[in-house]
Every structure is written in structure tokens, then in C-alpha cells.
Design an enzyme around this catalytic site. Structure first.
Site, PDB file in Angstrom:
ATOM      1  N   GLU A   1      46.214  55.806  50.259  1.00 16.67           N
ATOM      2  CA  GLU A   1      46.517  55.336  51.624  1.00 16.67           C
ATOM      3  C   GLU A   1      46.897  56.496  52.549  1.00 16.67           C
ATOM      4  OE1 GLU A   1      46.484  52.069  53.128  1.00 16.67           O
ATOM      5  OE2 GLU A   1      45.261  51.588  51.374  1.00 16.67           O
TER       6      GLU A   1
ATOM      7  N   HIS B   1      41.385  50.836  44.855  1.00 14.23           N
ATOM      8  CA  HIS B   1      41.725  52.155  45.418  1.00 14.23           C
ATOM      9  C   HIS B   1      41.356  53.293  44.469  1.00 14.23           C
ATOM     10  CE1 HIS B   1      44.289  49.919  48.249  1.00 14.23           C
ATOM     11  NE2 HIS B   1      44.551  51.043  48.888  1.00 14.23           N
TER      12      HIS B   1
ATOM     13  N   CYS C   1      41.721  48.743  39.990  1.00  8.40           N
ATOM     14  CA  CYS C   1      42.295  48.680  41.339  1.00  8.40           C
ATOM     15  C   CYS C   1      41.239  49.312  42.230  1.00  8.40           C
ATOM     16  CB  CYS C   1      43.599  49.472  41.411  1.00  8.40           C
ATOM     17  SG  CYS C   1      44.200  49.711  43.106  1.00  8.40           S
TER      18      CYS C   1
ATOM     19  N   ASP D   1      41.264  43.632  51.576  1.00  4.59           N
ATOM     20  CA  ASP D   1      42.073  44.364  50.602  1.00  4.59           C
ATOM     21  C   ASP D   1      43.413  44.661  51.271  1.00  4.59           C
ATOM     22  OD1 ASP D   1      42.647  45.981  48.223  1.00  4.59           O
ATOM     23  OD2 ASP D   1      42.419  47.715  49.533  1.00  4.59           O
ATOM     24  N   SER D   2      44.338  45.202  50.496  1.00  8.12           N
ATOM     25  CA  SER D   2      45.633  45.570  51.079  1.00  8.12           C
ATOM     26  C   SER D   2      45.498  46.771  52.021  1.00  8.12           C
ATOM     27  CB  SER D   2      46.618  45.926  49.973  1.00  8.12           C
ATOM     28  OG  SER D   2      46.169  47.081  49.296  1.00  8.12           O
TER      29      SER D   2
ATOM     30  N   CYS E   1      40.162  43.260  46.095  1.00  2.00           N
ATOM     31  CA  CYS E   1      41.468  43.747  45.651  1.00  2.00           C
ATOM     32  C   CYS E   1      41.757  43.092  44.297  1.00  2.00           C
ATOM     33  CB  CYS E   1      42.520  43.330  46.677  1.00  2.00           C
ATOM     34  SG  CYS E   1      44.218  43.617  46.146  1.00  2.00           S
TER      35      CYS E   1
HETATM   36  N1  DGL Z   1      43.400  47.742  46.083  1.00  2.00           N
HETATM   37  C1  DGL Z   1      44.299  46.841  45.490  1.00  2.00           C
HETATM   38  C2  DGL Z   1      43.925  46.436  44.104  1.00  2.00           C
HETATM   39  O1  DGL Z   1      42.776  46.512  43.766  1.00  2.00           O
HETATM   40  C3  DGL Z   1      45.752  46.892  45.696  1.00  2.00           C
HETATM   41  C4  DGL Z   1      46.503  48.036  45.962  1.00  2.00           C
HETATM   42  C5  DGL Z   1      47.895  47.787  46.433  1.00  2.00           C
HETATM   43  O2  DGL Z   1      48.044  47.469  47.590  1.00  2.00           O
HETATM   44  O3  DGL Z   1      48.836  47.931  45.634  1.00  2.00           O
HETATM   45  O4  DGL Z   1      44.748  45.987  43.337  1.00  2.00           O
END
Ligand code: DGL
Length: 262
Positions: free
Chosen positions: A151, A185, A183, A10-11, A74
Site C-alpha cells: 500500500e 497484494h 492475498c 479489494d481493500s 480480495c
Molecule cells: N488484498 C487482500 C487479500 O487478498 C487484503 C489485504 C488487506 O487489506 O489486509 O486478502
């Protein structure tokens, strides 16, 4: 039986929601988790750039770490790179879009569904395409800024609440009964999102459904690990390993011992 690890990326911290679900569903699997924290957020970057990062990480997971499967944990990356990875890597590749859609379809009873995600995910049209065959009134909203709160390890508080009230307005107006957190996150912000939308809106994440799909595919392909000494998770971060360990264990709710520089 195959004790090679599963590679997941993931990012940053978002994919930990998928990791946590996978540990519950397939506790004997060895996992390598890569958080590309040095280059986050992916969601506000040009999609071509995200494609490049994703191909680089996935290719390295296969060639250097010998993973038996790649999980794109992600949504932004899944939106733009899944087909390419599936056709170029010699191991199975799983993303989070389809599992999330399945979970939302099961949850809705009014067929009014919302999806929130990064600017990249929503503008890519991946969810709009994934829902097109179903009789669903879909409302999509991008939520720039949410990822940054996670984050920083800041998942509740006035600031994120005020941002959520503003960004979720289209979802409130659409009177959805189900909101898909598009997302990885966002499950960390579930409390705040639910406070804004009200408890009658069901929040759905792709994490559990993705974990079940991983377990199913491993079994079907005879790639699952049965070894008693399995279940090792190794964390890699492209930014500070110490920071990843500190915030990561707070979000995950269990200690992360070693984080290695990616
Ligand atoms: N967790 C990521 C997603 O599901 C990306 C978040 C990001 O880095 O913008 O899209």
C-alpha cells in the site's frame, strides 16, 4: 453481448493483480475497480467488520453502477462473504480462493504446498477447507505487514526482505515446492518472496486463474462484451484519489487517468 461493467473490489491495491490479468484475458470488458483504501487493511480486522464492508461495496456496485458480475478480488473478503453475496445478489459473484487452489494443485509435483495470506484469511480456515479433499500436505502462514508495504508502493528493499525472512520461516521448514500467494497484494512482493524461498519454489497467484474463470462464466452466461469500444476501466478509491492514481499506476505499470472518490 452485454456491455455492462464488471464490478471488482479489494481493500486497496491488491485487486489490481486480478484486474491486470482480466485485462489480458478479456480486453473488451468494461470494469469498475473499487479500492477501499480508507479502510484497509482488511486482514487484521475482525471478520464481521470485513463482511460488512464487502456487503456494502458489492451491493452498491450492483444497485448504483448496474454491474453484471461482482468479483471479490480480495482473499480476506472472499473467505468470509462469498456465500452471502452469492445468495443475495442477483448477479454472479466470483472470489479468488477456489481459482488459487486450482492453480496450486496444477503446479505442485510433491504435494507439499504452502499458502500465505492475511491473519484474517488464514484464521478463517478458508484455504484449509478448500484443500481438504485433496491429498496435499498444506502449510499455512499469516504474513502481517506485507500488505502495508504494498500500500506504500514499497515492493522491494531491506525492510520487506527482513520481514519476509521471518514470516516465511514455516514455509521454508515445510520444504514446499509450491507457494500459493493467498492475498491479492502479495504478487507485488513476488520478487522478495522468491529471493527468500529460492527459485525452486513455484509461486502461484490466483489472479490468472480467476481471470480465466471470469471469462468462462461470462461466456457461459452470454454476458460477455464484444463491443469494439469496450475495455474501459474506471477506478474508485475510498481514500485520496490522487494517491490511488500515483501508487496504482506504479504497481500496474500503465497510467491511470482518473480516479474517482468512492
Ligand atoms: N488484498 C487482500 C487479500 O487478498 C487484503 C489485504 C488487506 O487489506 O489486509 O486478502
Amino acid at each position: 453481448m452485454d456491455n455492462r461493467p464488471i464490478g471488482m473490489f479489494d481493500s486497496g491495491f491488491g485487486g489490481l493483480t486480478v484486474l491486470r490479468a482480466l485485462i489480458d484475458v478479456a480486453p473488451k470488458e468494461n470494469i469498475i475497480y473499487v479500492g477501499d483504501t480508507a479502510r484497509y487493511p482488511y486482514g487484521s480486522k475482525p471478520l464481521e467488520e470485513v463482511r460488512g464492508y464487502s456487503i456494502e461495496i458489492a451491493t452498491r456496485l450492483v444497485s448504483e453502477f448496474g454491474v453484471k458480475m461482482v468479483v471479490v478480488a480480495c482473499n480476506t473478503a472472499s473467505s468470509v462473504v462469498l456465500d452471502t453475496l452469492s445468495s443475495t445478489l442477483e448477479v454472479p459473484v466470483i472470489g479468488v480462493i477456489e481459482p488459487g487452489v486450482r492453480a496450486a494443485l496444477i503446479a505442485t509435483s510433491t504435494d507439499r504446498v504452502g499458502v500465505i495470506g492475511t491473519v484474517g484469511t488464514i484464521s478463517s480456515g478458508s484455504y484449509q477447507r478448500a484443500f481438504v479433499d485433496y491429498n496435499i500436505k498444506l502449510t499455512c502462514a499469516a504474513c502481517p505487514g506485507f500488505v502495508e508495504f504494498v500500500e506504500r508502493g514499497e515492493t522491494t528493499g531491506d525492510e520487506v526482505h527482513v520481514l519476509a525472512e521471518r514470516l516465511l520461516q514455516p514455509i521454508i521448514e515445510a520444504d514446499v515446492d509450491t507457494l500459493l500467494l493467498g492475498c491479492t497484494h502479495y504478487p507485488f512482493l513476488a520478487r522478495t518472496i522468491s529471493d527468500v524461498l529460492g527459485r525452486e519454489v513455484t509461486l502461484v497467484s490466483s489472479a490468472d486463474e480467476t481471470a480465466f474463470q471470469i471469462a468462462r462464466e461470462l461466456e457461459n452466461l452470454n454476458l460477455d462484451n464484444q463491443a469494439q469500444d469496450g475495455g474501459k476501466v474506471n477506478f474508485y478509491s475510498s481514500a485520496s484519489p490522487e494517491y490511488f492514481a500515483e501508487i496504482g499506476q506504479r504497481l500496474l505499470g500503465f497510467p491511470i487517468d482518473d480516479v474517482i472518490a468512492w
